[in-house]
Design an enzyme around this catalytic site. Structure first.
Site, short mmCIF file in Angstrom:
data_model
loop_
_atom_site.label_atom_id
_atom_site.label_comp_id
_atom_site.label_asym_id
_atom_site.label_seq_id
_atom_site.Cartn_x
_atom_site.Cartn_y
_atom_site.Cartn_z
CD GLU A 257 -1.78 2.29 1.67
OE1 GLU A 257 -1.56 3.08 0.90
OE2 GLU A 257 -1.89 2.38 3.04
CD GLU A 388 1.34 10.33 -0.76
OE1 GLU A 388 0.25 10.22 -0.63
OE2 GLU A 388 2.49 10.10 -0.95
#
Length: 483
Positions: A257, A388
């Site tokens: 993830e 990000e």
């Protein structure tokens, strides 16, 4: 509520391998409060030898735990859920002290994190195989599910409880033993969880926690040990790629993830008040330090100015401060490096021509704070549209047509989650199916749910956590041919 001093003095600070144990050599490393920069605890600094000790313990009890009836495994998980719930205030305060988030955010994480133990306590008894006649009449086909074996979980700092329970819950429910290596910034929550698991009846060795300041050196011998059969990781894409490479030697089962660059797409037929409310949740939940945080706001040009004005007003209401302060709604970033990263991304955008509508500059002083920030007129070359940000910064860009909005949303190597706001059901389904992400929120700013599969595509990783799918990551499929 227990005081900070009492709480910190009660939390284990040694390694947890069948109970609290000292690290080989006795070394420790500091844990800091992001709101003040002060050291709040020192925890055991594990060595590679300690990691092998944890795997020894996991391997020694693997067969016994796998043979434990699923109902009994589920009851242990249920007991841990109830123990976390009973001590929710302690967990929330501890997370705020070591991670920084405001107390309401920490309380929400306790509820969310505990729920994985309740969900998978119920899933433990619902592991199904199948039995059927072979189509050619040659015999019978029996398909059996069994635990993969000892697992290693490497968890991040942004959700100190939930990122652990989301992995531990299904592993234990499936009959696997597990070693957890929590982030060095936030080890205390996981150590407290391990203690609660022992008190709830989890046998020694089934769950170990190794804390360390040297993650790669300590996990390397585990990844090279044939007794380890599963690696699960939540964290950055570059680290995830390295772990996949390292795990390839032993052909470990892996689930990753990884990073996100979530688009938040607002069409001109959206309920703008609802879109702003969802945008604030998607951006400022966990202070923006979440892989699911909205990273880019793509707003149809006909409503972009109105949306921007409303979002600026909503985000201006957030009060920056120490997470334990009851008036605080936005806590500090995790450390100085993250503060520098957020500052650099904003400065890069501004230097390229972006306009600051709110915030845009760290206040300085003690702690690692950055205010809620809104940027407009973002040039396409700005790094903040590609990287990000992991902080409370909302960059807004416009688009004209649906096709342009969808193309802009998909213009990234990441694919974890996307958000769409529209009143049109046809458009919602059409765009959701066209988005290159593992998850889509339609007219919702928060999508995480223990009952739903969580995970991404492209460079956001593979595998799913939560939902019915979550336990499958910890099960092997065995075919037994019968006459």
């Amino acid at each position: 509520m227990v005081s900070e001093t009492e709480l910190l003095s009660s939390v284990p600070t040694r390694l947890w391998i069948g109970g609290p144990v000292e690290a080989t050599g006795g070394a420790t490393f500091p844990v800091h409060n992001p709101a003040t920069g002060e050291v709040i605890a020192r925890v055991a600094d594990a060595t590679p030898e300690d990691a092998v000790r944890a795997l020894d313990a996991a391997a020694a009890v693997q067969a016994e735990w796998a043979a434990t009836p699923a109902r009994e495994r589920g009851e242990v998980l249920r007991a841990v859920f109830e123990a976390i719930t009973a001590r929710a205030d302690e967990f929330a305060l501890l997370m705020t002290l070591e991670m920084g988030k405001a107390l309401p955010e920490s309380r929400n994480e306790v509820r969310y994190g505990a729920e994985f133990f309740r969900w998978f306590s119920e899933e433990a008894v619902r592991v199904h195989g199948r039995y059927q006649a072979a189509p050619g009449g040659t015999g019978r086909i029996l398909v059996h599910k069994q635990p993969v074996g000892p697992c290693l979980a490497i968890t991040p700092w942004n959700f100190p409880l939930a990122m652990g329970t989301r992995k531990i819950g299904p592993a234990l429910a499936a009959g696997c033993t597990m070693i957890v290596k929590p982030a060095g910034e936030t080890p205390l929550t996981m150590l407290l969880l391990a203690q609660l698991c022992g008190e709830a009846g989890l046998p020694d060795g089934v769950l170990s926690v190794i804390t360390t300041s040297r993650s790669s050196a300590v996990t390397a011998p585990l990844l090279n040990d044939p007794r380890l059969r599963k690696l699960t990781f939540t964290g950055s894409t570059p680290v995830g790629k390295k772990l996949v490479e390292q795990s390839a030697h032993g052909l470990l089962r892996t689930s990753m993830e990884l990073g996100g660059n979530a688009p938040f797409v607002v069409f001109d037929d959206a309920d703008l008040d609802a879109a702003v409310q969802g945008a604030v949740l998607a951006k400022l939940r966990n202070g923006g330090e979440a892989c699911t945080a909205a990273n880019r706001f793509h707003v149809q040009n006909s409503v972009r100015q109105e949306f921007t004005d409303k979002l600026v007003a909503a985000m201006a209401e957030y009060r920056l401060g120490n997470g334990v302060d009851p008036d605080t709604t936005l806590g500090p970033l995790i450390n100085e490096n993250q503060l520098d990263t957020v500052s650099d991304l904003v400065d890069d955008a501004v230097s390229a021509g972006a306009q600051v509508r709110l915030g845009g500059k760290a206040p300085g002083g003690a702690g690692w704070f950055y205010p809620a920030t809104v940027l407009t007129d973002i040039p396409s070359q700005a790094r903040i549209l590609r990287e990000e940000v992991f902080g409370p910064v909302a960059p807004i860009v416009g688009f004209d047509t649906e096709a342009e909005g969808l193309a802009a949303a998909n213009n990234t190597e990441f694919g974890l989650v996307a958000y769409v706001y529209t009143r049109s059901l046809d458009r919602a389904l059409r765009v959701a199916e066209g988005l290159e992400t593992g998850m889509v929120g339609v007219n919702r700013g928060v999508i995480s749910d223990p009952a739903a599969p969580f995970g991404g595509v492209k460079e956001s990783g593979f595998g799913r956590e939560g939902g019915y799918e979550g336990i499958e990551e910890y099960l092997d499929t065995k075919y037994i041919a019968l006459p």
